[in-house]
Design a protein around this motif. Structure first.
Motif, PDB file in Angstrom:
ATOM      1  N   LEU A 170       0.895  -1.281   0.052  1.00  0.00           N
ATOM      2  CA  LEU A 170       0.137   0.113   0.137  1.00  0.00           C
ATOM      3  C   LEU A 170       0.985   1.329   0.118  1.00  0.00           C
ATOM      4  O   LEU A 170       0.348   2.452   0.055  1.00  0.00           O
ATOM      5  CB  LEU A 170      -0.962  -0.103   1.267  1.00  0.00           C
ATOM      6  CG  LEU A 170      -2.065  -1.353   1.105  1.00  0.00           C
ATOM      7  CD1 LEU A 170      -2.871  -1.056   2.540  1.00  0.00           C
ATOM      8  CD2 LEU A 170      -2.741  -1.012   0.056  1.00  0.00           C
ATOM      9  N   SER A 171       2.194   1.053   0.062  1.00  0.00           N
ATOM     10  CA  SER A 171       3.004   2.261   0.151  1.00  0.00           C
ATOM     11  C   SER A 171       3.654   2.508  -1.284  1.00  0.00           C
ATOM     12  O   SER A 171       4.283   3.419  -1.418  1.00  0.00           O
ATOM     13  CB  SER A 171       4.333   2.117   1.185  1.00  0.00           C
ATOM     14  OG  SER A 171       3.651   2.115   2.453  1.00  0.00           O
ATOM     15  N   ASP A 172       3.492   1.381  -2.233  1.00  0.00           N
ATOM     16  CA  ASP A 172       3.941   1.484  -3.402  1.00  0.00           C
ATOM     17  C   ASP A 172       3.037   2.141  -4.595  1.00  0.00           C
ATOM     18  O   ASP A 172       1.971   1.719  -4.816  1.00  0.00           O
ATOM     19  CB  ASP A 172       4.325   0.062  -3.948  1.00  0.00           C
ATOM     20  CG  ASP A 172       5.075   0.024  -5.412  1.00  0.00           C
ATOM     21  OD1 ASP A 172       5.161   1.101  -5.926  1.00  0.00           O
ATOM     22  OD2 ASP A 172       5.544  -0.925  -5.626  1.00  0.00           O
ATOM     23  N   PRO A 173       3.366   3.459  -5.064  1.00  0.00           N
ATOM     24  CA  PRO A 173       2.473   4.253  -5.732  1.00  0.00           C
ATOM     25  C   PRO A 173       2.124   3.477  -7.093  1.00  0.00           C
ATOM     26  O   PRO A 173       0.931   3.270  -7.666  1.00  0.00           O
ATOM     27  CB  PRO A 173       3.087   5.589  -6.304  1.00  0.00           C
ATOM     28  CG  PRO A 173       4.232   5.534  -5.182  1.00  0.00           C
ATOM     29  CD  PRO A 173       4.568   4.293  -4.926  1.00  0.00           C
ATOM     30  N   ALA A 174       2.934   2.654  -7.680  1.00  0.00           N
ATOM     31  CA  ALA A 174       2.658   1.836  -8.938  1.00  0.00           C
ATOM     32  C   ALA A 174       1.752   0.841  -8.601  1.00  0.00           C
ATOM     33  O   ALA A 174       0.859   0.447  -9.373  1.00  0.00           O
ATOM     34  CB  ALA A 174       3.785   1.302  -9.532  1.00  0.00           C
ATOM     35  N   ARG A 175       1.487  -0.037  -7.362  1.00  0.00           N
ATOM     36  CA  ARG A 175       0.994  -1.132  -7.275  1.00  0.00           C
ATOM     37  C   ARG A 175      -0.600  -0.483  -6.857  1.00  0.00           C
ATOM     38  O   ARG A 175      -1.354  -1.187  -7.198  1.00  0.00           O
ATOM     39  CB  ARG A 175       1.781  -1.937  -6.194  1.00  0.00           C
ATOM     40  CG  ARG A 175       2.979  -2.526  -6.547  1.00  0.00           C
ATOM     41  CD  ARG A 175       3.602  -3.427  -5.496  1.00  0.00           C
ATOM     42  NE  ARG A 175       2.940  -4.635  -5.213  1.00  0.00           N
ATOM     43  CZ  ARG A 175       3.588  -5.524  -4.255  1.00  0.00           C
ATOM     44  NH1 ARG A 175       4.695  -5.268  -3.708  1.00  0.00           N
ATOM     45  NH2 ARG A 175       2.840  -6.601  -3.901  1.00  0.00           N
ATOM     46  N   VAL A 176      -0.454   0.488  -6.182  1.00  0.00           N
ATOM     47  CA  VAL A 176      -1.714   1.110  -5.767  1.00  0.00           C
ATOM     48  C   VAL A 176      -2.492   1.720  -6.866  1.00  0.00           C
ATOM     49  O   VAL A 176      -3.748   1.333  -7.043  1.00  0.00           O
ATOM     50  CB  VAL A 176      -1.502   2.104  -4.662  1.00  0.00           C
ATOM     51  CG1 VAL A 176      -2.832   2.998  -4.466  1.00  0.00           C
ATOM     52  CG2 VAL A 176      -0.909   1.723  -3.212  1.00  0.00           C
ATOM     53  N   ALA A 177      -1.733   2.226  -7.980  1.00  0.00           N
ATOM     54  CA  ALA A 177      -2.388   2.754  -9.022  1.00  0.00           C
ATOM     55  C   ALA A 177      -2.972   1.586  -9.833  1.00  0.00           C
ATOM     56  O   ALA A 177      -3.969   1.651 -10.605  1.00  0.00           O
ATOM     57  CB  ALA A 177      -1.338   3.480 -10.031  1.00  0.00           C
ATOM     58  N   ALA A 178      -2.128   0.436 -10.180  1.00  0.00           N
ATOM     59  CA  ALA A 178      -2.691  -0.793 -10.861  1.00  0.00           C
ATOM     60  C   ALA A 178      -3.817  -1.263  -9.935  1.00  0.00           C
ATOM     61  O   ALA A 178      -4.797  -2.027 -10.731  1.00  0.00           O
ATOM     62  CB  ALA A 178      -1.657  -1.624 -10.753  1.00  0.00           C
ATOM     63  N   MET A 179      -3.794  -1.282  -8.803  1.00  0.00           N
ATOM     64  CA  MET A 179      -5.074  -2.003  -8.032  1.00  0.00           C
ATOM     65  C   MET A 179      -6.205  -1.004  -8.058  1.00  0.00           C
ATOM     66  O   MET A 179      -7.247  -1.470  -8.436  1.00  0.00           O
ATOM     67  CB  MET A 179      -4.602  -1.901  -6.460  1.00  0.00           C
ATOM     68  CG  MET A 179      -5.653  -2.738  -5.507  1.00  0.00           C
ATOM     69  SD  MET A 179      -5.304  -2.090  -3.870  1.00  0.00           S
ATOM     70  CE  MET A 179      -3.245  -2.680  -3.834  1.00  0.00           C
ATOM     71  N   VAL A 180      -6.213   0.249  -8.188  1.00  0.00           N
ATOM     72  CA  VAL A 180      -7.401   1.103  -8.345  1.00  0.00           C
ATOM     73  C   VAL A 180      -8.050   1.143  -9.889  1.00  0.00           C
ATOM     74  O   VAL A 180      -9.112   1.145  -9.754  1.00  0.00           O
ATOM     75  CB  VAL A 180      -6.809   2.654  -7.967  1.00  0.00           C
ATOM     76  CG1 VAL A 180      -7.910   3.711  -8.298  1.00  0.00           C
ATOM     77  CG2 VAL A 180      -6.525   3.112  -6.504  1.00  0.00           C
ATOM     78  N   ALA A 181      -6.829   1.028 -10.830  1.00  0.00           N
ATOM     79  CA  ALA A 181      -7.354   0.693 -12.234  1.00  0.00           C
ATOM     80  C   ALA A 181      -8.521  -0.533 -12.202  1.00  0.00           C
ATOM     81  O   ALA A 181      -9.151  -0.500 -13.295  1.00  0.00           O
ATOM     82  CB  ALA A 181      -6.347   0.545 -13.051  1.00  0.00           C
ATOM     83  N   ARG A 182      -8.308  -1.246 -11.553  1.00  0.00           N
ATOM     84  CA  ARG A 182      -9.302  -2.671 -11.510  1.00  0.00           C
ATOM     85  C   ARG A 182     -10.360  -2.440 -10.518  1.00  0.00           C
ATOM     86  O   ARG A 182     -11.207  -3.322 -10.328  1.00  0.00           O
ATOM     87  CB  ARG A 182      -8.501  -3.919 -10.996  1.00  0.00           C
ATOM     88  CG  ARG A 182      -7.297  -4.104 -12.048  1.00  0.00           C
ATOM     89  CD  ARG A 182      -6.970  -5.427 -11.875  1.00  0.00           C
ATOM     90  NE  ARG A 182      -6.317  -5.658 -10.340  1.00  0.00           N
ATOM     91  CZ  ARG A 182      -5.291  -5.594  -9.928  1.00  0.00           C
ATOM     92  NH1 ARG A 182      -4.087  -5.073 -10.697  1.00  0.00           N
ATOM     93  NH2 ARG A 182      -4.829  -5.699  -8.740  1.00  0.00           N
ATOM     94  N   ALA A 183     -10.537  -1.427  -9.896  1.00  0.00           N
ATOM     95  CA  ALA A 183     -11.562  -1.072  -8.632  1.00  0.00           C
ATOM     96  C   ALA A 183     -12.938  -0.811  -9.557  1.00  0.00           C
ATOM     97  O   ALA A 183     -12.893  -0.638 -10.698  1.00  0.00           O
ATOM     98  CB  ALA A 183     -11.126   0.053  -7.972  1.00  0.00           C
ATOM     99  N   PRO A 184     -13.860  -0.959  -8.672  1.00  0.00           N
ATOM    100  CA  PRO A 184     -15.376  -0.491  -9.358  1.00  0.00           C
ATOM    101  C   PRO A 184     -15.451   0.936  -9.806  1.00  0.00           C
ATOM    102  O   PRO A 184     -14.895   1.610  -9.303  1.00  0.00           O
ATOM    103  CB  PRO A 184     -16.342  -0.785  -8.294  1.00  0.00           C
ATOM    104  CG  PRO A 184     -15.697  -2.015  -7.361  1.00  0.00           C
ATOM    105  CD  PRO A 184     -13.999  -1.458  -7.448  1.00  0.00           C
ATOM    106  N   ALA A 185     -16.473   1.158 -10.647  1.00  0.00           N
ATOM    107  CA  ALA A 185     -16.638   2.775 -11.012  1.00  0.00           C
ATOM    108  C   ALA A 185     -16.771   3.602  -9.841  1.00  0.00           C
ATOM    109  O   ALA A 185     -17.636   3.111  -8.975  1.00  0.00           O
ATOM    110  CB  ALA A 185     -17.910   2.830 -11.956  1.00  0.00           C
ATOM    111  N   GLY A 186     -16.199   4.657  -9.731  1.00  0.00           N
ATOM    112  CA  GLY A 186     -16.360   5.733  -8.869  1.00  0.00           C
ATOM    113  C   GLY A 186     -15.336   5.447  -7.593  1.00  0.00           C
ATOM    114  O   GLY A 186     -15.468   6.463  -6.959  1.00  0.00           O
ATOM    115  N   THR A 187     -14.781   4.483  -7.621  1.00  0.00           N
ATOM    116  CA  THR A 187     -13.559   4.294  -6.497  1.00  0.00           C
ATOM    117  C   THR A 187     -12.349   5.469  -6.589  1.00  0.00           C
ATOM    118  O   THR A 187     -12.008   5.761  -5.659  1.00  0.00           O
ATOM    119  CB  THR A 187     -13.072   2.840  -6.624  1.00  0.00           C
ATOM    120  OG1 THR A 187     -14.231   1.870  -6.555  1.00  0.00           O
ATOM    121  CG2 THR A 187     -12.070   2.499  -5.566  1.00  0.00           C
ATOM    122  N   GLU A 188     -11.916   5.639  -7.723  1.00  0.00           N
ATOM    123  CA  GLU A 188     -10.970   6.417  -7.985  1.00  0.00           C
ATOM    124  C   GLU A 188     -11.464   7.962  -7.505  1.00  0.00           C
ATOM    125  O   GLU A 188     -10.326   8.302  -6.742  1.00  0.00           O
ATOM    126  CB  GLU A 188     -10.465   6.433  -9.343  1.00  0.00           C
ATOM    127  CG  GLU A 188      -9.243   7.331  -9.717  1.00  0.00           C
ATOM    128  CD  GLU A 188      -9.049   7.348 -11.097  1.00  0.00           C
ATOM    129  OE1 GLU A 188      -7.710   8.137 -11.552  1.00  0.00           O
ATOM    130  OE2 GLU A 188      -9.531   6.676 -11.874  1.00  0.00           O
TER     131      GLU A 188
END
Length: 798
Positions: A170-188
């Motif tokens: 959760l401290s890695d910007p790249a991994r967090v960004a990749a995770m959020v890209a797969r999140a449901p709509a509205g999460t970002e």
């Protein structure tokens, strides 16, 4: 006490410790600490820390916030990389924090921030608590931790290893960004709001349990934590990861540019020499007016607009000037509420103030304005506040005043501020904890008030204002009766004397019954002419006109013709028309008399009243027979009543309604000085000096040398307090021995009595070979008291 701070203090040499103590005079204020551990306690005190932070510029606070955001493992290299600037730009501000003991380096070169400062910033840089705060919380069960690891695709293992792995992800910007890209709509969008406008926000709790909702997904993946149903928080590492690797906290190492224009220094000095004597003169006139007509207060508090206008008209001031001077006089304790008078009247301090020289009177007014916690001319929503009313901003107004004047004092000589918006920005840079909107409201009022006091002219600071601005740290509190460090500061004394050097002490009397003063009149000259003539104009030259009514007013105040003409002759040549006017008014003055009666004595028996009127021992009452059954007394009712009773009569007091009054005795506190107890139960009243004595400031170098010497000396005995006191202080009962022990172990305050009857108020004690070495408030130093000679210990309250 912070052990890391104590450890750092022990590594300092004498020069560095002196620098710390010079920046933190609160730490060596009496009773000064005798050991480094006591010094560390004072340096870490939360209230003292915040008082120091208020005096630091914006870059210090930005550096401190960035250090707190990075956590416990931050050094200068990591801090400068996080802020996106070279180490050379950050290092001076870090050193400034070190010199104020707000931060210090540990043994490994990491920067540690004072706990008092860290507690004040619950969300540095808008960031929340670290992940460890949530993952190690008792509210997160082992099952919840396993579920979170599973959601992040991490293997299950021991709790400590699992927490470490989750934190890494959760401290890695790249991994967090990749995770959020797969999140449901509205999460970002939800996460962006928390990352930039969080870290704590109100939420709809039901959405955290609704399948497919962005809130539930974010909570399941450790991006949000919910301490209560309707509140969610984002951990610090997650917010930094969402802000991206290019995020940099704000850092403004230089104050904003301030547009200036050149001014003529002679013109500035001229306005200062006109304004300064005018303030002293108008204050005296206003206080004289309130002595005759007490100033009533509104039911809601403060002075009403009608009374302000009436006072302005009576004293020749404008309304703004009257507002300012009323509040200054109240803070200076020259004006106070008097219950019998039913309004504000001059105090006893005014009687002493009017006898001082003009420069000393001016400094009292300036010191009061400098610490005043309200702004007389500040407009809120286009309206002034109530004079002497409560101001919710309180002490922040005083700090805003000092910040604005401090910016002007930093400008080069003979330059004026040409940008008031820039002035507010610069003041906020030097005092970043002040609300910017409050600064914007106060700045115009500060300039206007300072102009009336001779501190500012043509939007540039005068020498008088520069001397006052240098005393920011000595401003004091509004509740202080006086601030000797300001009122008797040598630089301010010199400037105030020069500001009043051009006052005129003589007048030109004309045959047309006018008096002209070609320049600022001295307070004494203005008072004389105000009592005897009507002021017609003021400014570079002031004009008064003598009239029969003005001369009669002077005679009503006690003047005779010869005395009045003699006083006028001391300030100028009296022309014949003025002499004729004074003597003509004096000839008609007193043709009709009005007598004041203090009280009335009545009786139904005329013979009894005649007996009382002729009583030899009652002659001091000045009794006069007005009617067969009515006597007039020149003495108030209380004293008349007592005198009649002393001589065998039995009078009773009667109210205006005719009812008999029952009164109770009232014990009055001493009006001057303070009471002290002497041996044998005697009481003495110590008169206070007319001017407070200025205590010399503690010498940081001397205290640094003493503290380091004490640290290298023999260790103090610990853990034997009660045994030593119980064995040696044998005259004391057990309860008093315990209280004395608290004086030693906890530094509490107590009063002791010795065998010879002497008393002392002590605190911060230490035991040395049957002797109590403690701070004595009466002596203002540490003294030694033999334990065997202490016969009584009493608790005291500050």
């Amino acid at each position: 006490m912070d052990d890391h701070l104590l450890g750092w203090l022990k590594t300092l040499d004498e020069e560095r410790l002196t620098r710390v103590l010079a920046n933190r005079p609160d730490a060596i204020a009496p009773p000064w600490p005798r050991r480094l551990d006591t010094l560390a306690q004072r340096l870490g005190n939360g209230f003292a820390v915040m008082a120091v932070v208020r005096g630091l510029p914006l870059p210090c606070l930005e550096v401190a916030q960035a250090s707190l955001a990075l956590g416990d493992h931050v050094d200068l290299e990591r801090l400068s990389r996080f802020m996106g600037v070279p180490e050379a730009e950050v290092a001076p501000w870090v050193d400034r924090l070190f010199d104020h003991a707000l931060a210090w380096p540990d043994g490994e070169g990491r920067i540690r921030i004072s706990g008092g400062l860290a507690r004040w910033w619950t969300a540095p840089c808008g960031l929340g608590e670290p992940l460890s705060h949530y993952l190690n919380s008792w509210t997160v069960s082992a099952d919840a931790l396993r579920a979170l690891a599973r959601a992040l695709g991490l293997p299950h293992g021991p709790k400590r290893r699992t927490v470490t792995r989750i934190t890494e992800v959760l401290s890695d910007p790249a991994r967090v960004a990749a995770m959020v890209a797969r999140a449901p709509a509205g999460t970002e969008r939800l996460l962006e709001e928390f990352a930039w406008d969080g870290p704590i926000r109100d939420v709809e709790g039901g959405r955290f349990v609704a399948p497919g909702a962005p809130e539930k997904w974010a909570a399941d993946h450790g991006l949000l934590f919910r301490p209560s149903w309707n509140v969610a928080e984002m951990p610090r590492e997650v917010a930094l990861a969402l802000r991206g690797p290019d995020y940099r906290p704000s850092f403004t190492p230089w104050p904003p540019d301030l547009a200036t224009v050149p001014v003529d220094p002679e013109a500035v000095d001229h306005l200062m020499t006109l304004a300064a004597p005018h303030v002293v003169e108008r204050c005296a006139a206003m206080l004289e007016n309130t002595a005759k007509l007490p100033l009533p207060l509104l039911k809601a508090g403060g002075v009403g607009v009608r009374e302000v206008r009436r006072l302005a008209k009576d004293t020749g001031c404008d309304e703004d000037e009257t507002r300012l001077l009323l509040e200054i006089c109240a803070v200076a304790r020259l004006l106070a509420w008097d219950e019998p008078a039913g309004g504000l009247v001059p105090t006893e301090k005014f009687d002493r103030w009017r006898l001082d020289d003009a420069a000393a009177r001016l400094r009292v007014l300036l010191a009061a304005w400098w610490r005043m916690e309200r702004s007389s001319l500040r407009r809120t929503d286009g309206k002034y506040g109530t004079v002497l009313g409560d101001d919710p901003a309180g002490a922040a107004v005083g700090r805003a005043r000092r910040a604005v004047l401090g910016v002007l004092a930093r400008l080069p000589a003979s330059t004026a501020c040409a940008d008031r918006a820039g002035l507010v920005g610069a003041a906020h840079w030097y005092a970043p904890l002040l609300d910017r909107s409050l600064l914007a409201e106060c700045a115009p009022a500060v300039l206007e008030e300072a102009g009336m006091l001779g501190l500012i002219a043509y939007d540039t600071i005068t020498d008088l204002g520069r001397a006052l601005a240098a005393l920011d740290a000595c401003a004091g509190d509004e509740n202080d009766d006086s601030v000797p460090l300001v009122e008797h500061d040598p630089a301010l004394v010199e400037c105030s004397t020069r500001a009043l050097a051009s006052v005129r002490r003589s007048a030109l009397f004309g045959a047309d019954l006018t008096a002209v003063v070609t320049g600022p009149p001295s307070t004494e000259l203005a008072e004389l002419l105000d009592r005897t003539a009507e002021r017609e104009s003021r400014g570079a030259a002031s004009v008064w006109r003598f009239t029969p009514a003005s001369v009669r007013r002077a005679m009503d105040s006690g003047y005779g013709a010869d005395a009045l003409l003699a006083d006028l002759a001391e300030v100028g040549a009296v022309p014949q028309p003025l002499d004729y006017l004074v003597r003509d008014v004096a000839r008609r003055h007193g043709e009709v008399t009005v007598t004041t009666v203090a009280c009335i004595v009545q009786a139904s028996d005329p013979a009894l009243l005649a007996e009382i009127a002729g009583h030899r021992r009652l002659g001091r009452l000045g009794l006069r027979l007005l009617a067969p059954t009515v006597l007039a007394s020149a003495v108030p009712a209380g004293k008349t009543l007592a005198a009649l009773r002393e001589n065998g009569y039995a009078p009773v007091p009667i109210e205006d309604t005719g009812e008999i009054t029952v009164r109770r005795a009232r014990i009055e506190e001493p009006r001057n000085g303070r009471l002290i107890l002497l041996p044998g139960g005697q009481v003495a009243e110590l008169e206070q000096p007319p001017h407070p004595l200025v205590e010399p400031a503690p010498d940081p170098h001397e205290h640094a040398r003493r503290l380091l010497s004490a640290e290298s000396g023999a260790a103090q005995q610990q853990g034997r307090t009660w045994a030593v006191i119980g064995r040696v202080a044998s005259r004391l009962p057990t309860a008093q021995q315990s209280l004395l022990g608290f004086v030693v172990d906890r530094g509490v305050r107590a009063a002791i009595t010795l065998a010879d009857g002497l008393t002392a108020t002590i605190s911060h004690g230490e035991l040395r070979s049957g002797v109590l070495d403690a701070w004595c408030e009466e002596a203002g130093d540490y003294l030694e008291f033999p334990l065997a000679d202490i016969v009584e210990v009493r608790g005291t309250y500050a």
